[in-house]
Scaffold this active site. Structure first.
Site, PDB file in Angstrom:
ATOM      1  N   SER A   1      39.187  41.783  34.056  1.00 50.33           N
ATOM      2  CA  SER A   1      38.389  41.845  35.281  1.00 50.33           C
ATOM      3  C   SER A   1      37.149  42.662  35.018  1.00 50.33           C
ATOM      4  O   SER A   1      37.141  43.521  34.115  1.00 50.33           O
ATOM      5  CB  SER A   1      39.208  42.507  36.403  1.00 50.33           C
ATOM      6  OG  SER A   1      38.396  42.838  37.513  1.00 50.33           O
TER       7      SER A   1
ATOM      8  N   TYR B   1      44.639  49.136  39.146  1.00 48.95           N
ATOM      9  CA  TYR B   1      44.105  47.852  38.701  1.00 48.95           C
ATOM     10  C   TYR B   1      43.048  48.068  37.634  1.00 48.95           C
ATOM     11  O   TYR B   1      43.065  47.414  36.588  1.00 48.95           O
ATOM     12  CB  TYR B   1      43.514  47.112  39.900  1.00 48.95           C
ATOM     13  CG  TYR B   1      43.071  45.698  39.598  1.00 48.95           C
ATOM     14  CD1 TYR B   1      44.009  44.675  39.462  1.00 48.95           C
ATOM     15  CD2 TYR B   1      41.720  45.386  39.477  1.00 48.95           C
ATOM     16  CE1 TYR B   1      43.609  43.371  39.195  1.00 48.95           C
ATOM     17  CE2 TYR B   1      41.317  44.080  39.211  1.00 48.95           C
ATOM     18  CZ  TYR B   1      42.256  43.082  39.078  1.00 48.95           C
ATOM     19  OH  TYR B   1      41.848  41.787  38.809  1.00 48.95           O
TER      20      TYR B   1
END
Length: 288
Positions: A150, A163
Protein backbone atom coordinates in the site's frame (compact mmCIF):
# COMPACT_ATOMS: atom_id res chain seq x y z
CA UNK A 1 -14.46 -19.02 -21.02
CA UNK A 2 -12.43 -19.52 -24.18
CA UNK A 3 -8.90 -20.76 -23.72
CA UNK A 4 -6.14 -18.26 -24.50
CA UNK A 5 -2.82 -19.25 -26.03
CA UNK A 6 -0.05 -17.95 -23.82
CA UNK A 7 2.53 -15.88 -25.67
CA UNK A 8 5.50 -16.01 -23.31
CA UNK A 9 8.80 -17.80 -23.71
CA UNK A 10 11.07 -18.15 -20.70
CA UNK A 11 14.60 -19.42 -20.24
CA UNK A 12 13.31 -22.58 -18.59
CA UNK A 13 10.39 -23.56 -20.78
CA UNK A 14 7.98 -22.53 -23.49
CA UNK A 15 4.50 -21.76 -22.18
CA UNK A 16 1.59 -22.83 -24.38
CA UNK A 17 -1.88 -24.33 -24.10
CA UNK A 18 -0.36 -27.62 -22.93
CA UNK A 19 1.90 -26.03 -20.34
CA UNK A 20 0.33 -22.91 -18.90
CA UNK A 21 1.79 -20.94 -16.00
CA UNK A 22 -0.08 -21.23 -12.72
CA UNK A 23 -0.67 -18.51 -10.15
CA UNK A 24 -2.23 -18.34 -6.70
CA UNK A 25 -4.01 -15.12 -5.75
CA UNK A 26 -4.97 -14.54 -2.12
CA UNK A 27 -7.96 -12.36 -1.38
CA UNK A 28 -9.00 -13.23 -4.92
CA UNK A 29 -12.74 -12.83 -4.48
CA UNK A 30 -12.91 -9.05 -4.63
CA UNK A 31 -11.04 -5.85 -5.47
CA UNK A 32 -7.44 -5.95 -6.58
CA UNK A 33 -7.23 -9.71 -6.11
CA UNK A 34 -10.15 -10.33 -8.46
CA UNK A 35 -8.72 -7.82 -10.96
CA UNK A 36 -5.31 -9.53 -10.84
CA UNK A 37 -6.96 -12.90 -11.43
CA UNK A 38 -8.81 -11.48 -14.45
CA UNK A 39 -5.63 -9.95 -15.89
CA UNK A 40 -3.67 -13.18 -15.45
CA UNK A 41 -6.42 -15.26 -17.01
CA UNK A 42 -6.48 -12.87 -19.96
CA UNK A 43 -2.74 -13.46 -20.34
CA UNK A 44 -3.22 -17.22 -20.46
CA UNK A 45 -2.51 -18.25 -16.87
CA UNK A 46 -4.30 -20.86 -14.84
CA UNK A 47 -5.28 -19.14 -11.61
CA UNK A 48 -6.30 -20.36 -8.17
CA UNK A 49 -8.05 -17.74 -6.06
CA UNK A 50 -8.35 -18.24 -2.34
CA UNK A 51 -10.16 -16.50 0.47
CA UNK A 52 -12.59 -17.12 3.29
CA UNK A 53 -15.85 -16.13 1.56
CA UNK A 54 -17.06 -18.76 -0.91
CA UNK A 55 -19.71 -16.54 -2.54
CA UNK A 56 -17.16 -13.90 -3.54
CA UNK A 57 -14.73 -16.51 -4.83
CA UNK A 58 -17.43 -18.20 -6.90
CA UNK A 59 -18.49 -14.87 -8.37
CA UNK A 60 -14.94 -14.07 -9.50
CA UNK A 61 -14.47 -17.65 -10.70
CA UNK A 62 -17.59 -17.44 -12.86
CA UNK A 63 -16.33 -14.22 -14.46
CA UNK A 64 -12.70 -15.22 -14.99
CA UNK A 65 -12.43 -18.99 -15.09
CA UNK A 66 -10.20 -19.00 -11.99
CA UNK A 67 -10.41 -21.94 -9.60
CA UNK A 68 -11.81 -21.05 -6.15
CA UNK A 69 -10.34 -22.55 -2.98
CA UNK A 70 -11.82 -21.63 0.38
CA UNK A 71 -8.91 -21.27 2.78
CA UNK A 72 -7.46 -18.82 5.25
CA UNK A 73 -3.99 -18.34 3.78
CA UNK A 74 -2.90 -16.39 6.86
CA UNK A 75 -2.62 -19.70 8.73
CA UNK A 76 -0.10 -22.46 8.16
CA UNK A 77 -2.87 -24.97 7.52
CA UNK A 78 -4.63 -22.70 5.04
CA UNK A 79 -1.47 -21.82 3.16
CA UNK A 80 -0.53 -25.49 2.87
CA UNK A 81 -4.04 -26.36 1.67
CA UNK A 82 -3.93 -23.81 -1.14
CA UNK A 83 -0.50 -24.94 -2.29
CA UNK A 84 -1.41 -28.64 -2.18
CA UNK A 85 -4.68 -28.17 -4.05
CA UNK A 86 -2.96 -26.05 -6.69
CA UNK A 87 -0.17 -28.55 -7.26
CA UNK A 88 -2.59 -31.48 -7.25
CA UNK A 89 -4.69 -29.82 -9.94
CA UNK A 90 -2.02 -28.16 -12.11
CA UNK A 91 1.29 -29.76 -11.16
CA UNK A 92 3.27 -26.57 -10.57
CA UNK A 93 3.24 -23.00 -9.30
CA UNK A 94 4.74 -20.14 -11.30
CA UNK A 95 3.43 -17.12 -9.43
CA UNK A 96 2.01 -15.83 -6.16
CA UNK A 97 -0.08 -12.71 -5.66
CA UNK A 98 -0.10 -11.88 -1.96
CA UNK A 99 -3.14 -9.62 -1.91
CA UNK A 100 -5.21 -10.47 1.17
CA UNK A 101 -5.21 -7.65 3.69
CA UNK A 102 -7.21 -6.01 6.45
CA UNK A 103 -7.15 -2.66 8.24
CA UNK A 104 -8.16 -1.88 11.81
CA UNK A 105 -8.15 1.79 12.82
CA UNK A 106 -6.67 3.14 16.02
CA UNK A 107 -3.69 5.20 17.08
CA UNK A 108 -0.88 3.43 18.91
CA UNK A 109 -2.23 4.50 22.29
CA UNK A 110 -5.72 3.31 21.41
CA UNK A 111 -5.32 0.26 19.16
CA UNK A 112 -6.52 -3.00 20.68
CA UNK A 113 -3.77 -5.60 20.78
CA UNK A 114 -6.04 -8.14 19.11
CA UNK A 115 -6.55 -5.79 16.16
CA UNK A 116 -2.78 -5.34 15.88
CA UNK A 117 -2.28 -9.11 15.90
CA UNK A 118 -4.99 -9.59 13.26
CA UNK A 119 -3.33 -7.13 10.88
CA UNK A 120 0.12 -8.62 11.36
CA UNK A 121 -1.26 -12.13 10.87
CA UNK A 122 -3.19 -11.33 7.68
CA UNK A 123 -0.97 -8.68 6.09
CA UNK A 124 2.48 -10.05 6.93
CA UNK A 125 2.54 -13.51 8.49
CA UNK A 126 0.14 -14.90 5.89
CA UNK A 127 2.33 -13.81 2.95
CA UNK A 128 5.34 -15.36 4.70
CA UNK A 129 3.54 -18.67 5.25
CA UNK A 130 2.25 -18.96 1.70
CA UNK A 131 5.57 -17.97 0.15
CA UNK A 132 7.35 -20.50 2.34
CA UNK A 133 4.92 -23.26 1.38
CA UNK A 134 5.16 -22.45 -2.33
CA UNK A 135 8.92 -21.82 -2.49
CA UNK A 136 9.97 -25.35 -3.59
CA UNK A 137 7.66 -25.06 -6.59
CA UNK A 138 8.67 -21.47 -7.37
CA UNK A 139 12.30 -22.56 -7.48
CA UNK A 140 11.42 -25.33 -9.93
CA UNK A 141 9.67 -22.91 -12.31
CA UNK A 142 11.82 -19.79 -11.79
CA UNK A 143 8.63 -18.27 -10.46
CA UNK A 144 7.67 -14.82 -9.28
CA UNK A 145 5.96 -13.29 -6.24
CA UNK A 146 4.08 -10.00 -6.00
CA UNK A 147 3.17 -8.56 -2.62
CA UNK A 148 0.27 -6.11 -2.74
CA UNK A 149 1.28 -3.59 -0.10
CA UNK A 150 0.00 0.00 0.00
CA UNK A 151 1.03 3.60 -0.34
CA UNK A 152 0.68 3.48 3.45
CA UNK A 153 3.84 1.35 3.43
CA UNK A 154 5.73 4.34 2.01
CA UNK A 155 4.05 7.28 3.75
CA UNK A 156 2.44 6.90 7.17
CA UNK A 157 -1.31 7.47 7.20
CA UNK A 158 -2.72 8.82 10.44
CA UNK A 159 -4.77 6.55 12.66
CA UNK A 160 -3.76 3.18 11.14
CA UNK A 161 -0.30 2.35 12.53
CA UNK A 162 -0.89 -1.41 12.39
CA UNK A 163 -1.76 -1.25 8.71
CA UNK A 164 1.16 1.06 7.94
CA UNK A 165 3.63 -1.18 9.75
CA UNK A 166 2.36 -4.49 8.39
CA UNK A 167 2.31 -3.27 4.79
CA UNK A 168 5.79 -1.78 5.16
CA UNK A 169 6.87 -5.17 6.50
CA UNK A 170 5.43 -6.83 3.41
CA UNK A 171 7.61 -4.69 1.14
CA UNK A 172 10.71 -5.74 3.08
CA UNK A 173 9.63 -9.38 3.03
CA UNK A 174 9.49 -9.22 -0.77
CA UNK A 175 12.93 -7.65 -0.97
CA UNK A 176 14.29 -10.32 1.37
CA UNK A 177 12.85 -13.09 -0.81
CA UNK A 178 14.45 -11.48 -3.86
CA UNK A 179 17.83 -11.30 -2.19
CA UNK A 180 17.73 -14.85 -0.85
CA UNK A 181 16.29 -16.59 -3.91
CA UNK A 182 17.10 -14.35 -6.88
CA UNK A 183 20.14 -16.41 -7.80
CA UNK A 184 17.83 -19.42 -8.03
CA UNK A 185 15.60 -17.65 -10.55
CA UNK A 186 12.85 -16.51 -8.19
CA UNK A 187 11.76 -12.88 -8.40
CA UNK A 188 9.82 -10.99 -5.71
CA UNK A 189 8.45 -7.46 -5.90
CA UNK A 190 5.94 -5.30 -4.07
CA UNK A 191 3.43 -2.81 -5.37
CA UNK A 192 2.01 0.03 -3.32
CA UNK A 193 -1.43 1.06 -4.54
CA UNK A 194 -2.98 4.35 -3.51
CA UNK A 195 -6.73 4.91 -3.39
CA UNK A 196 -8.27 2.22 -5.58
CA UNK A 197 -11.94 1.59 -6.24
CA UNK A 198 -12.62 -1.65 -4.39
CA UNK A 199 -15.34 -2.85 -2.07
CA UNK A 200 -13.15 -2.03 0.93
CA UNK A 201 -12.31 1.46 -0.33
CA UNK A 202 -15.97 2.13 -1.11
CA UNK A 203 -16.84 1.42 2.52
CA UNK A 204 -13.98 3.62 3.73
CA UNK A 205 -15.14 6.44 1.46
CA UNK A 206 -18.67 6.13 2.78
CA UNK A 207 -17.41 6.40 6.36
CA UNK A 208 -15.05 9.23 5.50
CA UNK A 209 -17.76 11.03 3.55
CA UNK A 210 -20.30 10.67 6.34
CA UNK A 211 -17.99 12.58 8.69
CA UNK A 212 -17.74 15.44 6.16
CA UNK A 213 -21.29 15.32 4.86
CA UNK A 214 -20.16 13.99 1.46
CA UNK A 215 -21.53 11.32 -0.84
CA UNK A 216 -19.13 8.52 -1.72
CA UNK A 217 -18.08 9.95 -5.10
CA UNK A 218 -17.43 13.36 -3.58
CA UNK A 219 -15.40 11.67 -0.85
CA UNK A 220 -13.26 9.96 -3.50
CA UNK A 221 -12.78 13.31 -5.24
CA UNK A 222 -11.75 14.95 -1.98
CA UNK A 223 -9.36 12.15 -1.01
CA UNK A 224 -7.62 12.33 -4.39
CA UNK A 225 -7.72 16.10 -4.89
CA UNK A 226 -3.95 16.53 -4.45
CA UNK A 227 -2.92 13.38 -6.34
CA UNK A 228 -1.43 14.34 -9.73
CA UNK A 229 -3.92 12.08 -11.55
CA UNK A 230 -6.81 13.64 -9.59
CA UNK A 231 -8.71 10.34 -9.30
CA UNK A 232 -8.58 6.93 -7.66
CA UNK A 233 -7.29 3.92 -9.57
CA UNK A 234 -9.59 1.32 -11.02
CA UNK A 235 -8.85 -2.15 -9.66
CA UNK A 236 -8.01 -3.41 -13.14
CA UNK A 237 -5.24 -0.80 -13.45
CA UNK A 238 -3.54 -2.30 -10.43
CA UNK A 239 -4.30 -5.86 -11.54
CA UNK A 240 -2.56 -5.19 -14.85
CA UNK A 241 0.62 -4.15 -13.02
CA UNK A 242 0.50 -7.38 -11.03
CA UNK A 243 0.15 -9.46 -14.20
CA UNK A 244 3.05 -7.60 -15.83
CA UNK A 245 5.32 -8.19 -12.83
CA UNK A 246 4.62 -11.91 -12.96
CA UNK A 247 5.32 -12.06 -16.68
CA UNK A 248 8.67 -12.51 -18.44
CA UNK A 249 8.31 -8.94 -19.68
CA UNK A 250 9.43 -7.98 -16.15
CA UNK A 251 12.17 -10.61 -16.05
CA UNK A 252 14.83 -8.20 -14.73
CA UNK A 253 12.58 -6.51 -12.17
CA UNK A 254 13.47 -7.89 -8.76
CA UNK A 255 13.24 -6.51 -5.20
CA UNK A 256 11.35 -3.48 -6.52
CA UNK A 257 8.81 -1.52 -4.48
CA UNK A 258 6.57 0.17 -7.03
CA UNK A 259 3.98 2.84 -6.21
CA UNK A 260 0.77 2.44 -8.22
CA UNK A 261 -0.81 5.57 -6.85
CA UNK A 262 -1.24 8.19 -9.55
CA UNK A 263 1.79 10.04 -8.19
CA UNK A 264 0.46 10.41 -4.65
CA UNK A 265 3.64 9.66 -2.71
CA UNK A 266 5.62 12.10 -4.87
CA UNK A 267 3.62 15.07 -3.59
CA UNK A 268 5.45 17.34 -1.15
CA UNK A 269 3.14 17.91 1.83
CA UNK A 270 4.97 21.12 2.65
CA UNK A 271 3.77 22.63 -0.62
CA UNK A 272 0.08 21.82 -0.14
CA UNK A 273 -0.54 24.87 2.02
CA UNK A 274 0.65 26.97 -0.93
CA UNK A 275 -1.80 25.36 -3.35
CA UNK A 276 -4.27 28.04 -4.49
CA UNK A 277 -7.13 25.65 -3.71
CA UNK A 278 -6.22 25.55 -0.02
CA UNK A 279 -7.11 28.08 2.66
CA UNK A 280 -5.58 27.54 6.09
CA UNK A 281 -5.95 29.60 9.22
CA UNK A 282 -2.48 29.30 10.74
CA UNK A 283 -3.95 29.44 14.23
CA UNK A 284 -6.11 26.42 13.47
CA UNK A 285 -3.17 24.60 11.87
CA UNK A 286 -1.06 24.92 15.02
CA UNK A 287 -3.86 23.51 17.15
CA UNK A 288 -4.38 20.38 15.01
Amino acid sequence: MAETTHRYRTDRHTVNDLSRPVAIVTGGGTGIGAAAAAALRSDGWDVVICGRRLANLEDTASQTGAIPVVADASTEEGAQKVVEETVTRFGSINGLVLNAGIVRPGKVGELDGRDWDAMIQTNLTGPFLLTKAAMPYLMETSGSVVGVASAAALRATGGIPGYNASKAGLTMLMQSVAIDYGHLGVRANAICPGWTRTEMADMEMEEYGAELGLERENAYSTATAFIPNRRPAEAKEVGNVVAWLLSPYASYINAAVIPVDGGMVAVDPGSLSLDPRVRIDIRDARSL
